[in-house]
Design a protein around this motif. Sequence first.
Motif, PDB file in Angstrom:
ATOM      1  N   PRO A  76    -118.625 -50.393  -0.002  1.00 11.41           N
ATOM      2  CA  PRO A  76    -118.767 -49.295  -0.958  1.00 11.41           C
ATOM      3  C   PRO A  76    -118.696 -49.829  -2.390  1.00 11.41           C
ATOM      4  CG  PRO A  76    -116.629 -49.219   0.155  1.00 11.41           C
ATOM      5  CD  PRO A  76    -117.417 -50.324   0.781  1.00 11.41           C
ATOM      6  N   GLY A  77    -119.093 -49.004  -3.332  1.00 11.92           N
ATOM      7  CA  GLY A  77    -119.049 -49.396  -4.740  1.00 11.92           C
ATOM      8  C   GLY A  77    -117.620 -49.595  -5.207  1.00 11.92           C
ATOM      9  N   PRO A  78    -117.456 -50.153  -6.405  1.00  6.81           N
ATOM     10  CA  PRO A  78    -116.114 -50.451  -6.919  1.00  6.81           C
ATOM     11  C   PRO A  78    -115.178 -49.243  -6.965  1.00  6.81           C
ATOM     12  CG  PRO A  78    -117.795 -51.438  -8.310  1.00  6.81           C
ATOM     13  CD  PRO A  78    -118.508 -50.592  -7.301  1.00  6.81           C
ATOM     14  N   THR A  79    -115.718 -48.056  -7.159  1.00  6.85           N
ATOM     15  CA  THR A  79    -114.852 -46.880  -7.269  1.00  6.85           C
ATOM     16  C   THR A  79    -114.182 -46.526  -5.955  1.00  6.85           C
ATOM     17  OG1 THR A  79    -116.773 -45.464  -6.922  1.00  6.85           O
ATOM     18  CG2 THR A  79    -116.118 -45.868  -9.206  1.00  6.85           C
ATOM     19  N   THR A  80    -114.841 -46.739  -4.845  1.00  7.74           N
ATOM     20  CA  THR A  80    -114.251 -46.405  -3.543  1.00  7.74           C
ATOM     21  C   THR A  80    -113.781 -47.641  -2.781  1.00  7.74           C
ATOM     22  OG1 THR A  80    -116.434 -46.419  -2.523  1.00  7.74           O
ATOM     23  CG2 THR A  80    -115.602 -44.293  -3.276  1.00  7.74           C
ATOM     24  N   LEU A  81    -113.883 -48.803  -3.410  1.00 10.97           N
ATOM     25  CA  LEU A  81    -113.507 -50.042  -2.731  1.00 10.97           C
ATOM     26  C   LEU A  81    -112.025 -50.073  -2.366  1.00 10.97           C
ATOM     27  CD1 LEU A  81    -114.540 -52.728  -1.658  1.00 10.97           C
ATOM     28  CD2 LEU A  81    -114.060 -53.722  -3.889  1.00 10.97           C
ATOM     29  N   HIS A  82    -111.156 -49.602  -3.244  1.00 11.53           N
ATOM     30  CA  HIS A  82    -109.717 -49.620  -2.957  1.00 11.53           C
ATOM     31  C   HIS A  82    -109.392 -48.811  -1.698  1.00 11.53           C
ATOM     32  CE1 HIS A  82    -108.324 -51.832  -6.423  1.00 11.53           C
ATOM     33  NE2 HIS A  82    -109.155 -51.121  -7.174  1.00 11.53           N
ATOM     34  N   THR A  83    -109.976 -47.638  -1.560  1.00 11.90           N
ATOM     35  CA  THR A  83    -109.753 -46.806  -0.375  1.00 11.90           C
ATOM     36  C   THR A  83    -110.260 -47.524   0.868  1.00 11.90           C
ATOM     37  OG1 THR A  83    -110.031 -44.847  -1.736  1.00 11.90           O
ATOM     38  CG2 THR A  83    -110.198 -44.547   0.647  1.00 11.90           C
ATOM     39  N   HIS A  84    -111.449 -48.114   0.761  1.00  8.78           N
ATOM     40  CA  HIS A  84    -112.030 -48.852   1.885  1.00  8.78           C
ATOM     41  C   HIS A  84    -111.117 -50.006   2.307  1.00  8.78           C
ATOM     42  CE1 HIS A  84    -114.971 -50.852   4.427  1.00  8.78           C
ATOM     43  NE2 HIS A  84    -114.789 -51.952   3.727  1.00  8.78           N
ATOM     44  N   LEU A  85    -110.580 -50.735   1.331  1.00  8.49           N
ATOM     45  CA  LEU A  85    -109.717 -51.875   1.647  1.00  8.49           C
ATOM     46  C   LEU A  85    -108.439 -51.424   2.339  1.00  8.49           C
ATOM     47  CD1 LEU A  85    -110.203 -54.039  -1.553  1.00  8.49           C
ATOM     48  CD2 LEU A  85    -111.110 -54.471   0.729  1.00  8.49           C
ATOM     49  N   HIS A  86    -107.825 -50.349   1.860  1.00  5.55           N
ATOM     50  CA  HIS A  86    -106.602 -49.850   2.505  1.00  5.55           C
ATOM     51  C   HIS A  86    -106.880 -49.429   3.945  1.00  5.55           C
ATOM     52  CE1 HIS A  86    -103.479 -50.018  -0.522  1.00  5.55           C
ATOM     53  NE2 HIS A  86    -104.379 -49.657  -1.430  1.00  5.55           N
ATOM     54  N   GLN A  87    -108.027 -48.809   4.177  1.00  6.79           N
ATOM     55  CA  GLN A  87    -108.378 -48.397   5.540  1.00  6.79           C
ATOM     56  C   GLN A  87    -108.699 -49.603   6.409  1.00  6.79           C
ATOM     57  OE1 GLN A  87    -111.602 -45.739   4.739  1.00  6.79           O
ATOM     58  NE2 GLN A  87    -110.257 -43.969   4.457  1.00  6.79           N
ATOM     59  N   THR A  88    -109.386 -50.587   5.850  1.00 10.55           N
ATOM     60  CA  THR A  88    -109.778 -51.768   6.608  1.00 10.55           C
ATOM     61  C   THR A  88    -108.567 -52.632   6.954  1.00 10.55           C
ATOM     62  OG1 THR A  88    -111.911 -51.804   5.505  1.00 10.55           O
ATOM     63  CG2 THR A  88    -111.225 -53.842   6.570  1.00 10.55           C
ATOM     64  N   ILE A  89    -107.677 -52.800   6.000  1.00 10.46           N
ATOM     65  CA  ILE A  89    -106.543 -53.699   6.207  1.00 10.46           C
ATOM     66  C   ILE A  89    -105.466 -53.042   7.056  1.00 10.46           C
ATOM     67  CG2 ILE A  89    -104.676 -54.954   5.059  1.00 10.46           C
ATOM     68  CD1 ILE A  89    -106.682 -55.394   2.718  1.00 10.46           C
ATOM     69  N   GLY A  90    -105.108 -51.821   6.773  1.00 12.66           N
ATOM     70  CA  GLY A  90    -104.077 -51.135   7.550  1.00 12.66           C
ATOM     71  C   GLY A  90    -102.705 -51.750   7.345  1.00 12.66           C
ATOM     72  N   GLU A  91    -101.840 -51.586   8.336  1.00 10.13           N
ATOM     73  CA  GLU A  91    -100.458 -52.079   8.248  1.00 10.13           C
ATOM     74  C   GLU A  91    -100.327 -53.512   8.753  1.00 10.13           C
ATOM     75  OE1 GLU A  91     -97.939 -50.388   6.764  1.00 10.13           O
ATOM     76  OE2 GLU A  91     -99.552 -49.005   6.239  1.00 10.13           O
ATOM     77  N   GLU A  92    -101.274 -53.952   9.585  1.00 10.14           N
ATOM     78  CA  GLU A  92    -101.267 -55.309  10.119  1.00 10.14           C
ATOM     79  C   GLU A  92    -102.670 -55.872  10.031  1.00 10.14           C
ATOM     80  OE1 GLU A  92     -99.852 -55.447  14.131  1.00 10.14           O
ATOM     81  OE2 GLU A  92     -97.924 -54.546  13.642  1.00 10.14           O
ATOM     82  N   MET A  93    -102.759 -57.200   9.862  1.00  8.56           N
ATOM     83  CA  MET A  93    -104.077 -57.831   9.799  1.00  8.56           C
ATOM     84  C   MET A  93    -103.975 -59.246  10.346  1.00  8.56           C
ATOM     85  SD  MET A  93    -106.606 -58.205   6.562  1.00  8.56           S
ATOM     86  CE  MET A  93    -108.160 -57.439   6.943  1.00  8.56           C
ATOM     87  N   GLY A  94    -104.796 -59.537  11.349  1.00  8.77           N
ATOM     88  CA  GLY A  94    -104.844 -60.874  11.916  1.00  8.77           C
ATOM     89  C   GLY A  94    -105.583 -61.831  10.990  1.00  8.77           C
ATOM     90  N   GLN A  95    -105.414 -63.114  11.235  1.00  7.92           N
ATOM     91  CA  GLN A  95    -106.032 -64.120  10.369  1.00  7.92           C
ATOM     92  C   GLN A  95    -107.549 -64.038  10.389  1.00  7.92           C
ATOM     93  OE1 GLN A  95    -104.445 -68.077  10.557  1.00  7.92           O
ATOM     94  NE2 GLN A  95    -106.179 -68.964   9.487  1.00  7.92           N
ATOM     95  N   SER A  96    -108.161 -63.870  11.559  1.00  9.55           N
ATOM     96  CA  SER A  96    -109.629 -63.836  11.606  1.00  9.55           C
ATOM     97  C   SER A  96    -110.170 -62.604  10.898  1.00  9.55           C
ATOM     98  CB  SER A  96    -110.138 -63.922  13.035  1.00  9.55           C
ATOM     99  OG  SER A  96    -109.714 -62.807  13.775  1.00  9.55           O
ATOM    100  N   ALA A  97    -109.474 -61.478  10.995  1.00  7.92           N
ATOM    101  CA  ALA A  97    -109.905 -60.273  10.284  1.00  7.92           C
ATOM    102  C   ALA A  97    -109.782 -60.476   8.773  1.00  7.92           C
ATOM    103  CB  ALA A  97    -109.085 -59.068  10.725  1.00  7.92           C
ATOM    104  N   ALA A  98    -108.712 -61.122   8.334  1.00  8.62           N
ATOM    105  CA  ALA A  98    -108.524 -61.400   6.908  1.00  8.62           C
ATOM    106  C   ALA A  98    -109.621 -62.329   6.396  1.00  8.62           C
ATOM    107  CB  ALA A  98    -107.145 -62.022   6.664  1.00  8.62           C
ATOM    108  N   GLU A  99    -109.915 -63.381   7.160  1.00  8.22           N
ATOM    109  CA  GLU A  99    -110.966 -64.310   6.759  1.00  8.22           C
ATOM    110  C   GLU A  99    -112.325 -63.616   6.719  1.00  8.22           C
ATOM    111  OE1 GLU A  99    -110.462 -67.441   9.608  1.00  8.22           O
ATOM    112  OE2 GLU A  99    -108.868 -68.406   8.441  1.00  8.22           O
TER     113      GLU A  99
END
Length: 152
Positions: A76-99
Motif C-alpha cells: 500500500p501507499g505510504p499513508t496506509t503502510l503503517h497499518t499494513h505493517l502492523h497487520q503483517t507483523i503481528g505479535e510474533e514474526m519468524g526470521q524467514s517472514a521478517a527477511e
Amino acid sequence: MRNISDIIEKYLKGILQDSPEGIIEIQRNDLAEQFSCVPSQINYVISTRFTLEKGYLVESKRGGGGYVRIRRIELPGPTTLHTHLHQTIGEEMGQSAAEGLIYQLVEARFLTTREAALMQAAVSREVLMVKLPYRDQIRARMMKAMLISLLS
C-alpha cells in the motif's frame, strides 16, 4: 558467474516488471527448455524466490496445458503502510517472514539495501539468542520499532 537460479529469477522479474498488470503466466517446460534445465529447477526458483513473504502470489496448474501464474502484490501507499505493517507483523514474526518483508520493502524502494542489511542482522536468530516463542515476539517488536522510525 551467477548460477542458473539467479538467472531465471532475474528473467522472471524482468518480464513481470514489463507486464502492465503485474502478472505473468509461464509454462514450466517451456522455461526449462529455454534455460536448458529441468522443470524442477524452475519449481525451485518459483517456490523459494517468489513467495508471499517476498510480495508474490503464485498459482499453478499441473498437467497438460499447465501453467504457473506469478502476481506481484503491491504494498500500500505510504499513508496506509503503517497499518499494513502492523497487520503483517503481528505479535510474533519468524526470521524467514521478517527477511521476506524486508526484501519486499527494498523491492518497493521503501528501504535502502543498507537499511535492509542492518535490519536483517538485528533480527537474525544468531543475534536474538532467546528461546521460542520469545525470540519471535522480540523480533516482531524490533521490526515494528525499526520500520516505524525508518518509514516515518
